[in-house]
Design an enzyme around this catalytic site. Structure first.
Site, PDB file in Angstrom:
ATOM      1  N   TYR A  56       0.825  -1.225   0.000  1.00 15.58           N
ATOM      2  CA  TYR A  56       0.000   0.000   0.000  1.00 15.58           C
ATOM      3  C   TYR A  56       0.853   1.267   0.000  1.00 15.58           C
ATOM      4  CZ  TYR A  56      -4.255  -2.594  -0.062  1.00 15.58           C
ATOM      5  OH  TYR A  56      -5.271  -3.405  -0.490  1.00 15.58           O
ATOM      6  N   ASN A  92     -12.850   3.330  -6.696  1.00 14.01           N
ATOM      7  CA  ASN A  92     -11.418   3.626  -6.746  1.00 14.01           C
ATOM      8  C   ASN A  92     -10.950   4.226  -5.434  1.00 14.01           C
ATOM      9  OD1 ASN A  92     -11.425   2.698  -9.305  1.00 14.01           O
ATOM     10  ND2 ASN A  92     -11.390   4.703 -10.289  1.00 14.01           N
ATOM     11  N   HIS A 109     -14.919   2.264  -1.252  1.00 14.94           N
ATOM     12  CA  HIS A 109     -13.876   1.305  -0.865  1.00 14.94           C
ATOM     13  C   HIS A 109     -12.699   1.958  -0.148  1.00 14.94           C
ATOM     14  CE1 HIS A 109     -15.301  -1.895  -4.017  1.00 14.94           C
ATOM     15  NE2 HIS A 109     -16.052  -1.862  -2.938  1.00 14.94           N
ATOM     16  N   GLY A 176     -16.160   1.856 -16.382  1.00 13.39           N
ATOM     17  CA  GLY A 176     -14.840   1.266 -16.150  1.00 13.39           C
ATOM     18  C   GLY A 176     -14.774   0.306 -14.984  1.00 13.39           C
ATOM     19  N   ASN A 202     -17.681   1.176 -20.859  1.00 10.08           N
ATOM     20  CA  ASN A 202     -16.518   0.346 -20.498  1.00 10.08           C
ATOM     21  C   ASN A 202     -15.704   0.053 -21.750  1.00 10.08           C
ATOM     22  OD1 ASN A 202     -15.410  -0.979 -18.069  1.00 10.08           O
ATOM     23  ND2 ASN A 202     -15.605  -2.870 -19.252  1.00 10.08           N
ATOM     24  N   LEU A 203     -14.445  -0.295 -21.527  1.00  6.63           N
ATOM     25  CA  LEU A 203     -13.566  -0.596 -22.650  1.00  6.63           C
ATOM     26  C   LEU A 203     -14.144  -1.708 -23.521  1.00  6.63           C
ATOM     27  CD1 LEU A 203     -10.810   0.101 -23.868  1.00  6.63           C
ATOM     28  CD2 LEU A 203      -9.793  -1.627 -22.381  1.00  6.63           C
ATOM     29  N   GLU A 204     -14.731  -2.690 -22.854  1.00  7.53           N
ATOM     30  CA  GLU A 204     -15.276  -3.860 -23.562  1.00  7.53           C
ATOM     31  C   GLU A 204     -16.496  -4.310 -22.765  1.00  7.53           C
ATOM     32  OE1 GLU A 204     -11.761  -6.146 -23.002  1.00  7.53           O
ATOM     33  OE2 GLU A 204     -12.145  -6.309 -20.856  1.00  7.53           O
TER      34      GLU A 204
END
Ligand code: NAD
Length: 237
Positions: A56, A92, A109, A176, A202-204
């Site tokens: 971390y 994130n 989170h 994402g 999203n990317l995919e």
């Protein structure tokens, strides 16, 4: 079509990928050469605190070297200009949304730049190392500070606020995120049950893509600004 007033946005590691922060699963299940179970669980911390704190420390240092990208900036612009309700829920633990200027933001989170004292429950902004087991600036107890990160098996923060916002939403947008980490991965279904429109950027296609009314695929730095422009044009038009 119902008019959109209240928007809830969920962001994940994909939003920060183009800033140079590794996503969770970018390297075949390894996260910066570590198995997640070895660094992101309370059991791992109890077993090998040095390994976890070193990991971390490295992540905390890394996020201070990178900059928000066009996706963070577009969401900050939406926050500034959207006249209706808005909540950006981020999984994130970096600070790139707020550095871009977003204010209506919640870190479910935790945050890399916070340290949590297990002795007095205080939180402190923390930019340096935790590996040397510093004393808590509030209570003075040494060796009790841990990263303020929600590890696997721990309860995410501010869930009541999140569900309240989902209940009020007209549109839920997921950006994402892989749709693999619960409870966030279930928000799309919670939203659908309330009759909320849902959009994935999203990317995919993600694991949960089929749950969304609409999906747009491409790098966040492109699809997010396009979507924000579209929404703000609709608002002014
Ligand atoms: P994930 O790694 O499981 O999924 C990332 C998703 O982003 C994938 O679906 C991938 O296709 C997509 N993606 C990758 N590059 C993209 C791009 N340029 N544009 C748009 N999409 C892109 O991440 P997750 O779903 O957020 O879940 C992982 C957990 O790990 C979260 O709980 C989070 O706390 C943590 N995490 C945080 C960070 C961070 O703070 N930046 C980084 C890694 C992991």
């Amino acid at each position: 079509m119902t008019e959109i007033r209240n928007i809830v946005i969920l962001t994940g590691a994909g939003v920060s990928a183009e800033s140079g922060i590794d996503t969770f699963r970018s390297a075949g299940g390894l996260w910066e050469q570590h198995r997640v179970e070895d660094v992101a669980t309370p059991e791992a911390f109890a077993r090998d605190p040095e390994l976890v704190l070193r990991f971390y420390d490295m992540r905390r240092a890394r996020i201070q070297e990178v900059q928000p990208n066009a996706a963070h900036q577009a969401l900050a612009r939406l926050d500034a200009e959207w006249k209706g309700g808005l909540l950006i829920i981020t999984q994130n633990v970096d600070d790139l949304h707020e550095r871009a200027g977003a204010g209506r933001l919640l870190h479910m989170h935790g945050e890399h730049l916070n340290a949590w004292c297990l002795a007095c429950d205080g939180r402190h902004r923390w930019y340096g190392t935790l590996l040397d087991r510093p004393s808590c600036p509030t209570c003075g107890v040494p060796g009790q500070m841990r990263p303020d990160i929600v590890w696997f098996g721990e309860m995410p923060y501010r869930m009541n606020e999140i569900y309240a916002a989902l209940n009020r939403a007209d549109l839920f947008v997921s950006i994402g995120t892989s749709g693999a980490v619960y409870p966030a991965a279930g928000f799309v279904r919670d939203a659908r049950e309330q009759g909320v429109r849902t959009l994935e950027l999203n990317l995919e296609p993600s694991q949960g893509s089929h749950w969304f009314d609409e999906a747009r695929h491409g790098p966040a730095s492109e699809v997010v600004p396009e979507w924000v422009d579209e929404l703000l044009r609709q608002q002014s038009g």
